[in-house]
Design an enzyme around this catalytic site. Structure first.
Site, PDB file in Angstrom:
ATOM      1  N   ASN A 286       0.804  -1.227   0.000  1.00 53.02           N
ATOM      2  CA  ASN A 286       0.000   0.000   0.000  1.00 53.02           C
ATOM      3  C   ASN A 286       0.839   1.280   0.000  1.00 53.02           C
ATOM      4  O   ASN A 286       0.299   2.379  -0.118  1.00 53.02           O
ATOM      5  CB  ASN A 286      -0.991  -0.008   1.168  1.00 53.02           C
ATOM      6  CG  ASN A 286      -2.120  -0.999   0.936  1.00 53.02           C
ATOM      7  OD1 ASN A 286      -2.280  -1.525  -0.177  1.00 53.02           O
ATOM      8  ND2 ASN A 286      -2.912  -1.265   1.960  1.00 53.02           N
TER       9      ASN A 286
ATOM     10  N   CYS B 283     -17.466  -4.300  -4.060  1.00 55.81           N
ATOM     11  CA  CYS B 283     -16.255  -4.725  -3.360  1.00 55.81           C
ATOM     12  C   CYS B 283     -16.673  -5.636  -2.210  1.00 55.81           C
ATOM     13  O   CYS B 283     -17.712  -5.412  -1.593  1.00 55.81           O
ATOM     14  CB  CYS B 283     -15.532  -3.494  -2.822  1.00 55.81           C
ATOM     15  SG  CYS B 283     -14.097  -3.889  -1.829  1.00 55.81           S
TER      16      CYS B 283
ATOM     17  N   ARG C  59     -17.164   1.367  -0.676  1.00 56.09           N
ATOM     18  CA  ARG C  59     -15.910   1.975  -1.129  1.00 56.09           C
ATOM     19  C   ARG C  59     -16.046   2.910  -2.328  1.00 56.09           C
ATOM     20  O   ARG C  59     -15.434   2.697  -3.383  1.00 56.09           O
ATOM     21  CB  ARG C  59     -14.865   0.893  -1.413  1.00 56.09           C
ATOM     22  CG  ARG C  59     -14.614   0.009  -0.226  1.00 56.09           C
ATOM     23  CD  ARG C  59     -13.471  -0.930  -0.440  1.00 56.09           C
ATOM     24  NE  ARG C  59     -12.186  -0.275  -0.385  1.00 56.09           N
ATOM     25  CZ  ARG C  59     -11.039  -0.914  -0.626  1.00 56.09           C
ATOM     26  NH1 ARG C  59     -11.049  -2.165  -0.968  1.00 56.09           N
ATOM     27  NH2 ARG C  59      -9.904  -0.271  -0.540  1.00 56.09           N
TER      28      ARG C  59
ATOM     29  N   ASP D  24      -6.948  -3.485   8.328  1.00 59.45           N
ATOM     30  CA  ASP D  24      -6.284  -4.533   7.544  1.00 59.45           C
ATOM     31  C   ASP D  24      -5.698  -5.644   8.420  1.00 59.45           C
ATOM     32  O   ASP D  24      -5.151  -6.611   7.895  1.00 59.45           O
ATOM     33  CB  ASP D  24      -5.178  -3.929   6.663  1.00 59.45           C
ATOM     34  CG  ASP D  24      -5.746  -3.149   5.494  1.00 59.45           C
ATOM     35  OD1 ASP D  24      -6.947  -3.284   5.207  1.00 59.45           O
ATOM     36  OD2 ASP D  24      -4.982  -2.395   4.861  1.00 59.45           O
TER      37      ASP D  24
ATOM     38  N   ARG E 187      -2.537 -11.067  -4.024  1.00 60.10           N
ATOM     39  CA  ARG E 187      -2.611  -9.635  -4.353  1.00 60.10           C
ATOM     40  C   ARG E 187      -1.663  -8.838  -3.474  1.00 60.10           C
ATOM     41  O   ARG E 187      -1.172  -7.794  -3.890  1.00 60.10           O
ATOM     42  CB  ARG E 187      -4.030  -9.105  -4.111  1.00 60.10           C
ATOM     43  CG  ARG E 187      -5.045  -9.627  -5.081  1.00 60.10           C
ATOM     44  CD  ARG E 187      -6.355  -8.940  -4.877  1.00 60.10           C
ATOM     45  NE  ARG E 187      -6.158  -7.487  -4.922  1.00 60.10           N
ATOM     46  CZ  ARG E 187      -7.089  -6.607  -4.691  1.00 60.10           C
ATOM     47  NH1 ARG E 187      -8.309  -7.002  -4.396  1.00 60.10           N
ATOM     48  NH2 ARG E 187      -6.836  -5.330  -4.745  1.00 60.10           N
TER      49      ARG E 187
HETATM   50  N1  EPU Z   1     -14.684   6.421   1.606  1.00 62.40           N
HETATM   51  C1  EPU Z   1     -15.736   7.111   1.085  1.00 62.40           C
HETATM   52  N2  EPU Z   1     -15.508   7.918   0.000  1.00 62.40           N
HETATM   53  C2  EPU Z   1     -14.296   8.037  -0.582  1.00 62.40           C
HETATM   54  C3  EPU Z   1     -13.211   7.332  -0.038  1.00 62.40           C
HETATM   55  C4  EPU Z   1     -13.433   6.516   1.066  1.00 62.40           C
HETATM   56  O1  EPU Z   1     -16.856   7.025   1.578  1.00 62.40           O
HETATM   57  O2  EPU Z   1     -14.176   8.775  -1.556  1.00 62.40           O
HETATM   58  C5  EPU Z   1     -14.902   5.540   2.766  1.00 62.40           C
HETATM   59  C6  EPU Z   1     -14.620   4.076   2.430  1.00 62.40           C
HETATM   60  O3  EPU Z   1     -15.737   3.461   1.812  1.00 62.40           O
HETATM   61  C7  EPU Z   1     -14.268   3.493   3.760  1.00 62.40           C
HETATM   62  C8  EPU Z   1     -13.540   4.656   4.451  1.00 62.40           C
HETATM   63  O4  EPU Z   1     -13.940   5.844   3.746  1.00 62.40           O
HETATM   64  O5  EPU Z   1     -15.429   3.179   4.465  1.00 62.40           O
HETATM   65  C9  EPU Z   1     -12.034   4.584   4.454  1.00 62.40           C
HETATM   66  O6  EPU Z   1     -11.586   4.249   3.152  1.00 62.40           O
HETATM   67  P1  EPU Z   1     -10.172   4.671   2.580  1.00 62.40           P
HETATM   68  O7  EPU Z   1     -10.400   5.566   1.424  1.00 62.40           O
HETATM   69  O8  EPU Z   1      -9.273   5.123   3.655  1.00 62.40           O
HETATM   70  O9  EPU Z   1      -9.651   3.260   2.020  1.00 62.40           O
HETATM   71  P2  EPU Z   1      -8.791   3.088   0.722  1.00 62.40           P
HETATM   72  O10 EPU Z   1      -7.890   4.235   0.590  1.00 62.40           O
HETATM   73  O11 EPU Z   1      -9.665   2.702  -0.420  1.00 62.40           O
HETATM   74  C10 EPU Z   1      -6.736   1.935   1.856  1.00 62.40           C
HETATM   75  C11 EPU Z   1      -6.008   0.646   1.708  1.00 62.40           C
HETATM   76  C12 EPU Z   1      -6.890  -0.478   2.232  1.00 62.40           C
HETATM   77  C13 EPU Z   1      -7.206  -0.191   3.698  1.00 62.40           C
HETATM   78  C14 EPU Z   1      -7.861   1.183   3.833  1.00 62.40           C
HETATM   79  C15 EPU Z   1      -8.108   1.593   5.270  1.00 62.40           C
HETATM   80  C16 EPU Z   1      -4.602   1.023  -0.213  1.00 62.40           C
HETATM   81  C17 EPU Z   1      -4.290   0.731  -1.639  1.00 62.40           C
HETATM   82  N3  EPU Z   1      -5.688   0.441   0.306  1.00 62.40           N
HETATM   83  O12 EPU Z   1      -7.919   1.802   1.095  1.00 62.40           O
HETATM   84  O13 EPU Z   1      -6.137  -1.673   2.123  1.00 62.40           O
HETATM   85  O14 EPU Z   1      -8.070  -1.172   4.207  1.00 62.40           O
HETATM   86  O15 EPU Z   1      -7.014   2.183   3.222  1.00 62.40           O
HETATM   87  O16 EPU Z   1      -6.922   1.612   5.984  1.00 62.40           O
HETATM   88  O17 EPU Z   1      -3.863   1.753   0.443  1.00 62.40           O
HETATM   89  C18 EPU Z   1      -5.800  -3.962   1.836  1.00 62.40           C
HETATM   90  O18 EPU Z   1      -4.595  -3.738   1.664  1.00 62.40           O
HETATM   91  O19 EPU Z   1      -6.249  -5.140   2.023  1.00 62.40           O
HETATM   92  C19 EPU Z   1      -6.742  -2.874   1.837  1.00 62.40           C
HETATM   93  C20 EPU Z   1      -8.054  -3.046   1.627  1.00 62.40           C
END
Ligand code: EPU
Length: 419
Positions: free
Chosen positions: A23, A116, A121, A306, A398
């Protein structure tokens, strides 16, 4: 399709090294689109999401070379500023190219992610922030089209909720915007700070990375750079739990203990012994029983979502009732149903899982539903009596680099079969 066959009941002993963070790698790879000069990245894990991101960068027009964990990306020209559905549907983090493409070319076409396994998400917060920076956004045929023909302009952006990739995406847009951008309620994850470090080496002006307020002074162009990414704190955490769940004696090396404080304090509370094992290494042992401890997932520096699935596997072996509350994603308990098939006592109540232990787990055929759920099932398999077969191992591929080889080297009886 590959499966893991695990024969449980072996204490894990020895040294287990941690790879670079998936990540952290994904956003820094997207950041390579911000400059026409080559960017060299070290310690990139050889996992499937990285190959997907490499394909995406190539689709956009970059030259990508990947050898022995070192990736060289040269985006001399941007051919197609686009993230196609075929790639986005396999990896949501593809949306990380939106900010860099918009900043570099004034245009981006990015497929909307579909459903998802762990929650809705959406990327609405990324889009709102891009609009604040002056982009016009519209949706067509399942794609987001973002345009900023006059370039982006710095402004104040306050995220409604903390988003990790949202913060990274917007940061990458802001570094080439005109004037100052302030990001409030930004994610504080170490992966965000690592991205900011690379961007700074490329010539960006960023203050406050790793805190909830970041200030970015836009520059006209960025240059090539060389960077080594941080160790994977989730993989390290998974190995700490593997040591604790098998009652073993593991030395988890090449990690950053300071990125693991929430997990370490829970493991200590449960009765595991965690000590420093030299620079960048942690030793985990279990002198006696494990005791239940409640966990609530939170943004960094809180307990990582995670690691929630892996923690649940451990909680099945702890004496008493552990209450596990998931606050980040609304549907991240699929592993609980599989753990129950292995004999775990888990009750699900909305966003809470109530785990009563200890329960003897017995091997079963189980199905992985997402990356971290599959890690949880592997951990359960390590402690279960008899044979566990984990199906859909492509999920674990992944994000975990050759996990079966790493675990085998410390004594686990785990093998990959193709069926
Ligand atoms: N959210 C929204 N709108 C947005 C963006 C996020 O409602 O525009 C919500 C999401 O649905 C969720 C929350 O905000 O409920 C937090 O989501 P976040 O955007 O922080 O997650 P992400 O950036 O999509 C990253 C990691 C995930 C990890 C999460 C939380 C990466 C590539 N992915 O996802 O990693 O679970 O942060 O820490 O960095 C994994 O590696 O298995 C994985 C899922």
């Amino acid at each position: 399709m590959d499966q893991f066959v695990i024969e449980g009941g072996v204490r894990l002993e020895g040294e287990i090294p941690v790879s670079g963070a998936k990540n952290a790698a994904l956003p820094v790879m997207a950041a390579c689109l911000l400059t026409p000069e080559p960017v060299i990245l070290h310690r990139i894990p050889e996992v499937r999401d990285i190959r997907t991101m490499a394909r995406l960068l190539e689709h956009i027009g970059a030259r990508v070379e990947f050898r022995n964990g070192t990736l060289r990306v040269e985006a001399a020209e941007i051919g197609q500023p686009e993230a196609p559905y075929e790639l986005v549907k396999t990896m949501r983090a593809s949306s990380l190219v939106l900010g860099p493409l918009l900043a570099r070319t004034g245009r981006a076409r990015v497929s909307l992610p579909g459903g998802c396994a762990i929650g809705a998400r959406p990327i609405n917060l990324h889009l709102q922030a891009m609009e604040r920076l002056g982009a016009r956004i519209r949706q067509e045929h399942g794609y987001i089209i973002a345009e900023a023909p006059q370039g982006l302009r710095g402004t104040l952006i306050t995220f409604d909720r903390i988003t990790v990739t949202g913060t990274e995406d917007v940061l990458m847009a802001a570094v080439l915007a005109e004037g100052e951008t302030v990001l409030e309620n930004a994610a504080r994850e170490p992966e965000v700070a690592d991205l900011a470090e690379l961007l700074s080496k490329m010539g960006a002006q960023i203050e406050g990375a790793g805190t909830s307020t970041m200030r970015v002074r836009g520059v006209a162009r960025l240059q090539g750079a060389e960077h080594t990414i941080i160790p994977d704190r989730i993989e390290a955490g998974t190995f700490l739990i593997a040591g604790a769940i098998t009652g073993g004696d593991l030395l988890v090396t090449q990690c950053r203990p300071d990125h693991l404080t929430a997990l370490i304090s829970k493991l200590l509370q449960m009765g595991a012994e965690i000590t420093e094992g030299g620079p960048g290494a942690l030793r985990v042992r279990r002198p006696g029983r494990l005791y239940a401890a409640d966990v609530t997932t939170e943004e960094y520096p809180g307990f990582a979502t995670d690691l929630q699935a892996q923690y649940m596997a451990l909680a099945t072996q702890a004496e008493g009732v552990s209450l596990i509350t998931e606050t980040i994603f609304e549907n991240r308990f699929m592993h609980a149903l599989e753990l129950m098939r292995m004999g775990a006592d888990i009750r699900l109540e909305g966003r809470r899982a109530i785990v009563t232990g200890p329960r003897e787990l017995t091997g079963a055929a189980v199905i992985a539903s997402d990356l971290r759920a599959s890690a949880s099932l592997v951990l359960a398999g390590l402690v279960a009596r008899g044979e566990t077969i984990v199906d859909r191992v492509y999920h674990i591929d992944r994000g975990y680099e050759r996990i079966e080889e790493k675990l085998s080297r410390v004594g686990a009886r785990i093998r990959r079969i193709s069926v």
